[in-house]
Design an enzyme around this catalytic site. Structure first.
Site, PDB file in Angstrom:
ATOM      1  CG  ASP A   1      -1.985   1.067   1.176  1.00 37.33           C
ATOM      2  OD1 ASP A   1      -2.648   1.167   0.127  1.00 37.33           O
ATOM      3  OD2 ASP A   1      -2.150   1.827   2.148  1.00 37.33           O
TER       4      ASP A   1
ATOM      5  CG  HIS B   1       2.661   6.615  -1.473  1.00 35.62           C
ATOM      6  ND1 HIS B   1       2.186   7.055  -2.682  1.00 35.62           N
ATOM      7  CD2 HIS B   1       1.570   6.201  -0.790  1.00 35.62           C
ATOM      8  CE1 HIS B   1       0.868   6.917  -2.708  1.00 35.62           C
ATOM      9  NE2 HIS B   1       0.481   6.397  -1.582  1.00 35.62           N
TER      10      HIS B   1
END
Ligand code: NAP
Length: 486
Positions: A237, A242
């Site tokens: 996730d 990121h």
């Protein structure tokens, strides 16, 4: 300083999933703000599309409520909201069927000559059907753009499959894979600082940098996303996308120019230079209960879950610039504070001319993504007053809001900026297909490794800095994490 908003050319943006959570919280309020700023003009249109039966008026009401809820506190001129809502339309359309497509084609036919963008704010399982129908109904020419959201696959094979499905109908230059971290002002400032100053780049290597830390900490738990999150975890996730993107921007070589493929080529080289990670350099954790807040397993309604809500890793890059410099990455939920930052920790001075009691000091450049976007550089100075050469480390702090005044307060948030980049046709801040595949190719064996070993995540106290072993990961190397604080 005068704000310089350059209006984008007229566009039609269709949001598939225009009634969903992401559209309500981010995309639509973001567009409204760009309209308020004058960047989106009165000749552009936003068209919501989903299966729900609704007419244009109903959609406008839906969007008005979304803006009321998620754009509170922003100031726009009186009447702007009504002018914005007039630019909205809605089509009932089923991505998997035929219903609504002729209506959408008719609506798009009224907007010839404008930029056409299609935001796929729906489950990835619908991407293929949407791409195919956009072509079947003749509403996506070679200038059209599509925007796709994370998660982009859950491993290398599924990412390749998704890329393949999109590539059947769209060229890579038309595909905008969003990682909203790349749209953050500070992330772009990272490039400005590195490549717009003479000061940093000569020191930006393993000769002068001791190590780099990247922290993305959240205070929230998994919220309403329990079912999705439990199949994903912090690695898929957050880390694979990121944190990996931040690592790329910190570690990449200077691109020859600030051009989408030049930047993305350099980022790809970083991902490909990542070493395999030793199991001892990975720490996974799950948050415990706190007061009336449930623990992770209760939250996701899976008492046997071994999914991590926290991960910390030490990674190395095998290349000339970074060989020998560790990168420590960590991200997790229910931590002490909501903060995202990158710390470039330079090596200590080799020798203290002020004697052993003055100690050896090091500089730390901290880039804060949130909150208080900005950066500070820790420098060593003389402690004021008598008592000889006593040294003290102080921050040279630059919070953007202080340094740039009102302009900094009006910077577009990540989604606003990225949507405007789609309209401008600038892919620099979007992930290219090969980057995503390479990131998964690095991630897959790590996940396969802990699954094969049957590793279990270590419980950690909610509101803490994560599991004890994560602290030990750095202590063992004689280093320590920076405190997680606002
Ligand atoms: P959501 O709240 O479940 O909304 C899904 C949207 O898709 C709804 O508008 C739904 O409307 C529409 N939809 C579903 N099936 C459809 C079909 N067959 N044809 C046309 N429209 C259909 O999901 P979300 O949270 O907005 O997320 C959308 C995407 O963004 C997902 O891929 C998600 O992983 C990603 N994402 C979301 C967030 C976030 O903060 N929410 C953050 C990052 C990424 P109808 O049911 O009326 O058709």
């Amino acid at each position: 300083m005068v704000s310089r908003v350059i209006p984008v050319e007229p566009f039609d943006l269709v949001i598939f999933g225009g009634t969903g959570d992401l559209a309500r919280r981010k995309i639509l309020p973001g567009l409204y703000r760009r309209f308020c700023s004058g960047q989106m003009g009165e000749d552009s249109r936003v068209i919501g599309a989903a299966r729900a039966e609704m007419d244009a008026e109903g959609y406008r009401q839906f969007v008005r409520e979304a803006i009321d809820e998620f754009d509170a506190g922003r100031t726009c001129e009186v009447g702007t909201i009504d002018a914005f809502l007039k630019r909205l339309d809605y089509v009932t359309v089923d991505a998997l069927g035929k219903d609504g497509w002729p209506d959408l084609a008719k609506l798009m036919g009224e907007g010839t000559g404008r930029v056409r963008a299609y935001y796929f704010s729906v489950a990835p399982s619908l991407f293929g059907a949407l791409a195919e129908r956009l072509h079947t109904y003749g509403i996506a020419d070679e200038d059209a753009r599509i925007v796709v959201e994370k998660p982009f696959g859950r491993d290398e094979a599924s990412a390749c499959a998704l890329n393949g499905v999109l590539a059947e109908h769209f060229d890579e230059s038309q595909i905008y894979r969003i990682d909203h971290y790349l749209g953050k002002e500070t992330v772009q400032n990272l490039m400005a600082v590195r490549f717009g100053n003479m000061l940093f780049e000569p020191l930006w290597n393993s000769q002068y940098v001791d190590h780099i830390q990247i922290t993305v900490a959240e205070t929230v738990g998994v919220g309403g996303r329990g079912e999705y999150y439990d199949k994903s975890g912090a690695m898929r996730d957050m880390m694979q996308n990121h944190l990996m993107q931040l690592l790329c921007l910190i570690a990449m070589e200077p691109p020859a120019k600030f051009d989408p493929d030049a930047v993305r080529d350099e980022k790809l080289k970083v991902i490909r230079a990542l070493d395999e990670v030793e199991p001892r350099d990975i720490v996974r954790g799950q948050y415990e209960a706190e007061g009336d807040k449930p623990d992770y397993r209760t939250h996701v309604e899976n008492p046997e879950s071994t999914t991590e809500s926290f991960i910390a890793m030490k990674v190395h890059l095998s290349n000339w610039r970074w060989a020998g410099t560790p990168f420590y990455l960590r991200t997790g939920k229910r931590l002490r504070a909501r903060t995202s930052e990158i710390a470039v920790v330079f090596k200590e001075t080799p020798h203290s001319i002020f004697g052993p009691e003055a100690g050896r000091h090091r500089n730390i450049l901290t880039i804060r993504l949130q909150p208080n976007e900005g950066m500070d550089l820790g420098v060593t100075i003389k402690e004021p007053g008598p008592g000889g050469m006593r040294l003290v480390d102080v921050p040279l702090d630059m919070t953007f809001a202080d340094a740039l005044g009102p302009d900094a307060e009006d910077v577009p948030d990540a989604y606003e900026r990225l949507i405007m980049d789609v309209i401008r046709g600038n892919q620099t801040l979007f992930m290219r297909g090969d980057e995503v595949e390479a990131a998964w190719a690095w991630t897959d064996p790590i996940i396969a490794g802990w699954e094969k070993r049957g590793d279990k995540p270590e419980p950690y106290e909610s509101g803490s800095s994560g599991p004890e072993d994560a602290l030990a990961l750095m202590h063992r190397d004689g280093r320590r994490w920076r405190e997680i604080r606002i």
